[in-house]
Design a protein around this motif. Sequence first.
Motif, PDB file in Angstrom:
ATOM      1  N   LEU A 128       0.689  -1.226  -0.086  1.00 54.64           N
ATOM      2  CA  LEU A 128      -0.025  -0.078   0.041  1.00 54.64           C
ATOM      3  C   LEU A 128       0.836   1.338  -0.036  1.00 54.64           C
ATOM      4  CD1 LEU A 128      -2.662  -1.046   2.810  1.00 54.64           C
ATOM      5  CD2 LEU A 128      -3.049  -0.946   0.466  1.00 54.64           C
ATOM      6  N   VAL A 129       0.432   2.259  -0.870  1.00 56.04           N
ATOM      7  CA  VAL A 129       1.025   3.462  -0.666  1.00 56.04           C
ATOM      8  C   VAL A 129      -0.007   4.617  -0.615  1.00 56.04           C
ATOM      9  CG1 VAL A 129       1.224   4.001  -3.200  1.00 56.04           C
ATOM     10  CG2 VAL A 129       3.004   4.743  -2.063  1.00 56.04           C
ATOM     11  N   ALA A 130       0.302   5.876  -0.291  1.00 57.02           N
ATOM     12  CA  ALA A 130      -0.475   7.162  -0.146  1.00 57.02           C
ATOM     13  C   ALA A 130      -0.985   7.229  -1.494  1.00 57.02           C
ATOM     14  CB  ALA A 130      -0.045   7.997   0.679  1.00 57.02           C
ATOM     15  N   LYS A 131      -2.235   7.602  -1.794  1.00 56.61           N
ATOM     16  CA  LYS A 131      -2.842   7.905  -3.143  1.00 56.61           C
ATOM     17  C   LYS A 131      -1.898   9.270  -3.512  1.00 56.61           C
ATOM     18  CE  LYS A 131      -6.979   9.309  -5.516  1.00 56.61           C
ATOM     19  NZ  LYS A 131      -8.374   9.768  -5.360  1.00 56.61           N
ATOM     20  N   SER A 132      -1.662  10.198  -2.724  1.00 54.11           N
ATOM     21  CA  SER A 132      -1.006  11.278  -3.254  1.00 54.11           C
ATOM     22  C   SER A 132       0.382  11.149  -3.467  1.00 54.11           C
ATOM     23  CB  SER A 132      -1.077  12.420  -2.172  1.00 54.11           C
ATOM     24  OG  SER A 132      -0.408  11.714  -0.848  1.00 54.11           O
ATOM     25  N   LYS A 133       0.877   9.938  -3.218  1.00 52.23           N
ATOM     26  CA  LYS A 133       2.242   9.692  -3.824  1.00 52.23           C
ATOM     27  C   LYS A 133       2.548   8.799  -4.810  1.00 52.23           C
ATOM     28  CE  LYS A 133       4.132  10.426   1.047  1.00 52.23           C
ATOM     29  NZ  LYS A 133       4.981   9.999   2.053  1.00 52.23           N
ATOM     30  N   SER A 134       1.297   8.278  -5.269  1.00 55.54           N
ATOM     31  CA  SER A 134       1.261   6.978  -6.175  1.00 55.54           C
ATOM     32  C   SER A 134       1.844   7.416  -7.637  1.00 55.54           C
ATOM     33  CB  SER A 134      -0.139   6.342  -6.347  1.00 55.54           C
ATOM     34  OG  SER A 134      -1.043   7.601  -6.933  1.00 55.54           O
ATOM     35  N   VAL A 142      -6.956   2.286  -6.397  1.00 53.57           N
ATOM     36  CA  VAL A 142      -7.404   2.896  -4.994  1.00 53.57           C
ATOM     37  C   VAL A 142      -8.394   2.413  -4.062  1.00 53.57           C
ATOM     38  CG1 VAL A 142      -8.252   5.240  -4.165  1.00 53.57           C
ATOM     39  CG2 VAL A 142      -6.981   5.109  -6.581  1.00 53.57           C
ATOM     40  N   ILE A 143      -8.121   2.333  -2.988  1.00 49.90           N
ATOM     41  CA  ILE A 143      -9.074   1.838  -1.881  1.00 49.90           C
ATOM     42  C   ILE A 143     -10.171   2.941  -1.661  1.00 49.90           C
ATOM     43  CG2 ILE A 143      -9.223   0.984   0.367  1.00 49.90           C
ATOM     44  CD1 ILE A 143      -6.381   0.196   0.190  1.00 49.90           C
ATOM     45  N   SER A 144     -11.519   2.345  -1.713  1.00 53.29           N
ATOM     46  CA  SER A 144     -12.435   3.162  -1.553  1.00 53.29           C
ATOM     47  C   SER A 144     -12.496   3.639   0.117  1.00 53.29           C
ATOM     48  CB  SER A 144     -13.744   2.615  -1.834  1.00 53.29           C
ATOM     49  OG  SER A 144     -14.141   1.509  -1.126  1.00 53.29           O
ATOM     50  N   GLY A 145     -12.610   4.927   0.336  1.00 54.23           N
ATOM     51  CA  GLY A 145     -12.559   5.137   1.864  1.00 54.23           C
ATOM     52  C   GLY A 145     -11.379   5.658   2.410  1.00 54.23           C
ATOM     53  N   HIS A 146     -11.147   6.048   3.385  1.00 54.65           N
ATOM     54  CA  HIS A 146     -10.080   6.588   4.004  1.00 54.65           C
ATOM     55  C   HIS A 146      -9.572   5.576   5.081  1.00 54.65           C
ATOM     56  CE1 HIS A 146     -11.606  10.449   3.035  1.00 54.65           C
ATOM     57  NE2 HIS A 146     -10.330  11.038   3.138  1.00 54.65           N
ATOM     58  N   VAL A 147      -7.965   5.007   4.929  1.00 56.79           N
ATOM     59  CA  VAL A 147      -7.313   4.238   5.618  1.00 56.79           C
ATOM     60  C   VAL A 147      -6.549   4.865   6.861  1.00 56.79           C
ATOM     61  CG1 VAL A 147      -5.859   2.217   5.344  1.00 56.79           C
ATOM     62  CG2 VAL A 147      -7.456   2.747   3.759  1.00 56.79           C
ATOM     63  N   GLU A 172      -3.019   8.960  11.201  1.00 62.60           N
ATOM     64  CA  GLU A 172      -4.244   9.886  10.403  1.00 62.60           C
ATOM     65  C   GLU A 172      -4.835   9.020   9.432  1.00 62.60           C
ATOM     66  OE1 GLU A 172      -1.835  13.117   8.899  1.00 62.60           O
ATOM     67  OE2 GLU A 172      -1.357  13.919  10.870  1.00 62.60           O
ATOM     68  N   LYS A 173      -6.156   9.626   8.987  1.00 63.16           N
ATOM     69  CA  LYS A 173      -6.989   9.011   8.134  1.00 63.16           C
ATOM     70  C   LYS A 173      -6.527   9.602   6.623  1.00 63.16           C
ATOM     71  CE  LYS A 173      -9.848   6.669  10.514  1.00 63.16           C
ATOM     72  NZ  LYS A 173     -10.255   5.217  10.310  1.00 63.16           N
ATOM     73  N   VAL A 174      -5.815   8.659   5.762  1.00 58.58           N
ATOM     74  CA  VAL A 174      -5.347   9.241   4.537  1.00 58.58           C
ATOM     75  C   VAL A 174      -5.994   8.411   3.218  1.00 58.58           C
ATOM     76  CG1 VAL A 174      -3.293  10.146   5.422  1.00 58.58           C
ATOM     77  CG2 VAL A 174      -3.348   7.936   4.777  1.00 58.58           C
ATOM     78  N   GLU A 175      -5.906   8.541   2.085  1.00 54.27           N
ATOM     79  CA  GLU A 175      -6.232   7.903   0.990  1.00 54.27           C
ATOM     80  C   GLU A 175      -5.145   7.011   0.479  1.00 54.27           C
ATOM     81  OE1 GLU A 175      -8.150  10.134  -1.889  1.00 54.27           O
ATOM     82  OE2 GLU A 175     -10.024  10.455  -0.992  1.00 54.27           O
ATOM     83  N   LYS A 176      -5.167   5.683   0.406  1.00 48.53           N
ATOM     84  CA  LYS A 176      -4.362   4.943  -0.038  1.00 48.53           C
ATOM     85  C   LYS A 176      -4.628   4.060  -1.345  1.00 48.53           C
ATOM     86  CE  LYS A 176      -1.556   4.454   4.153  1.00 48.53           C
ATOM     87  NZ  LYS A 176      -0.684   3.429   4.896  1.00 48.53           N
ATOM     88  N   ALA A 177      -3.513   3.707  -2.088  1.00 50.18           N
ATOM     89  CA  ALA A 177      -3.779   2.739  -3.359  1.00 50.18           C
ATOM     90  C   ALA A 177      -2.865   1.369  -3.128  1.00 50.18           C
ATOM     91  CB  ALA A 177      -3.203   3.493  -4.431  1.00 50.18           C
ATOM     92  N   VAL A 178      -3.622   0.456  -3.439  1.00 46.68           N
ATOM     93  CA  VAL A 178      -2.712  -0.857  -3.505  1.00 46.68           C
ATOM     94  C   VAL A 178      -1.992  -1.284  -4.913  1.00 46.68           C
ATOM     95  CG1 VAL A 178      -3.188  -3.370  -3.236  1.00 46.68           C
ATOM     96  CG2 VAL A 178      -4.806  -1.751  -2.395  1.00 46.68           C
TER      97      VAL A 178
END
Length: 687
Positions: free
Chosen positions: A59-65, A86-91, A98-104
């Motif tokens: 997993l990596v942060a969506k903003s850094k993908s 992208v994973i739906s919802g915040h992880v 903190e709650k962030v958006e992440k991508a597999v």
Amino acid sequence: MNLQSFKQFCIRFFNSHQSEANGRSRFVEDSDGEGAVLLEQEMQTDPAKQGRLGYITGLVAKSKSAAFERILFRATRGNLLFKQDVISGHVTDSTTGEKVEKAVFVIFFSGDRAQSKISKICEAFGASRYPFPEDVSMQRQMLGEVAERLTELRTTLDAGNLHRDAVLKTIAYQLEFWISLVQREKAVYHTLNMLSIDITRKCLVAEAWCPLSASNQIQEALQRAAFDSNSQVGAVFHELQSKDLPPTYFKTNKFSGAFQDIVDAYGVGRYQEANPAVFTIITFPFLFAVMFGDWAHGIALLMASLYLILREKRLGSKKLGDIMEMAFGGRYIILLMSIFSIYTGFVYNEFFSVPFSLFGSSAYKCRELSCSDATTTGLLKSPSYTYPFGVDPVWHGSRSELPFLNSLKMKMSIVLGVIHMMLGIGLSYFNAKFFNNPLDIWYQFVPQVLFLGAMFGYLSLLIIIKWCSGSQADLYHVMIYMFLSPTADLGENSLFWGQRGIQVMLVLIAVVSVPWMLFPKPFILRKRHLEKLQGRAYGILGGTDLDSIDLDQEHEHDEEQLEEFEFGEIFVHQMIHTIEFVLGAVSNTASYLRLWALSLAHAQLSSVFYERVLLLAWSYQSIIIRLIGCLVFASATIGVLLVMETLSAFLHALRLHWVEFQNKFYQGDGYKFSPFSFSALNSDDDL
């Protein structure tokens, strides 16, 4: 939740692209557009030599993908296959919380070198890597284990939350006890941190001040603590000799503590210095009452103070407002102020500015029909009778009321002020005697008493003689020409035989007192210092080496004192003190005229509210107007006379004690004794 989403994505990806990942190839264009690189490798005919691709999932942060993918392609020169979703919802981020958006993501590569580069890039971008098997059955097994583990964690968290709520509900009834316990432990450890450690003896050493009267109690407490803790080594209590100035400590109670706080607000007294709080208990409420003389208003203050005193246990356990807390802390001050106000109200004969013949009939009688003129012009003074106590009620309402009361209160203010300042100078004598300082006695106390007595002490004596004799002498003329023309004939302003000669002598005493205060003390201190320095210049013959070392140390100490002694600084300080006292004798005496001014203002305000509000409303026959008039009178009396005037008189009495009284003898440069005490802890302090 992030693990479950990660596993589902990987299963979905591997199921759809498994055949492509094992044998097929594709062309990929890098981010710089430098062309395509062939990832396809011909499958070897020998299965043992057939190459296989490695992969990394995580997993990596969506903003850094986007940057993550770009760096990977540049580092491997495009020799990889990158897939993300992208994973739906915040992880919840495991590092920051903190709650962030992440991508597999899934990365396919070839070679150990590429794997090392990709692993370092994942660490740099904070990507979380998770293992994932290729076998479908193992994938399903892992997914089931993750789901089972999540269920167990939810159950554990729910049970923990229920237990936490139950514990909090249980201790909610004892919250104050827990807060107090934590504060006490914190205070104990804070005090222990101030102790020093003796490494050789392996013990803690505490150096502290304690009252002499409490030394036996402290030793008993230490012995009791050692016994209760089953300590094999008891605490040692030893008295030390210190050159430091000890703190100031006064035993007070709920009655005297408020008066001590008034003095400490000016400055904490030096150790063993005369404490003005003892005299403030009487002088402060009395000077307040001189400015607040009305026995009706005094009764109102008395009722308020008795309410606070009778309910002090109940009110003391509550959190009051700032103003109410201040009034509650000074409830005994208000009690004495009210009692003295009732007394001075009887002296002024004022009850809401209305006079009463409480102590007998008036000493004046009517002259024919002139009593209706409401003036003393038409009244005759009885030669054999005087009104027993206070002001004769006949003066109130007459045309000469204001001049009479002005003269009375102004002269009374001067007499009280001189007595108050003389008391302060007298206390300076006891301070100098206690500290064995004869210079302050002969060159400060004596000339100050002579100067103040020769000027304003003499004026007070003239006021008393004029009151007793009924003379019409002009005291303004007497005091002015006492200095302008001491030998001039007094004429009709003479109050006693030999007054002119006495005034000439008093002027000479006042003039001599000024250089008496200024010059002798600095020169005597300089002479003593030079003699001491000259005596230390000679050593002791025949002494041992140890004696010579001691003499060298004493000589060094004397050298330090020599450097500290500055004659010019001492002379300037004495000159400032002399000028301050000479000018202050005049200004401080004039400052006591505030007793007259505020007393007059209080009486006039009370008279205006009574005559212009209450009597005016009562002159109407309408009940509504009378009721409104009573309400306005009560509101004005409470708001202006009982609140604002009380505060004003309190502040003026405070100034008279701080400036005019305490500066005659009180240094106020000490520091307060603050012992360790659990009762001093405030529940509002930070834990």
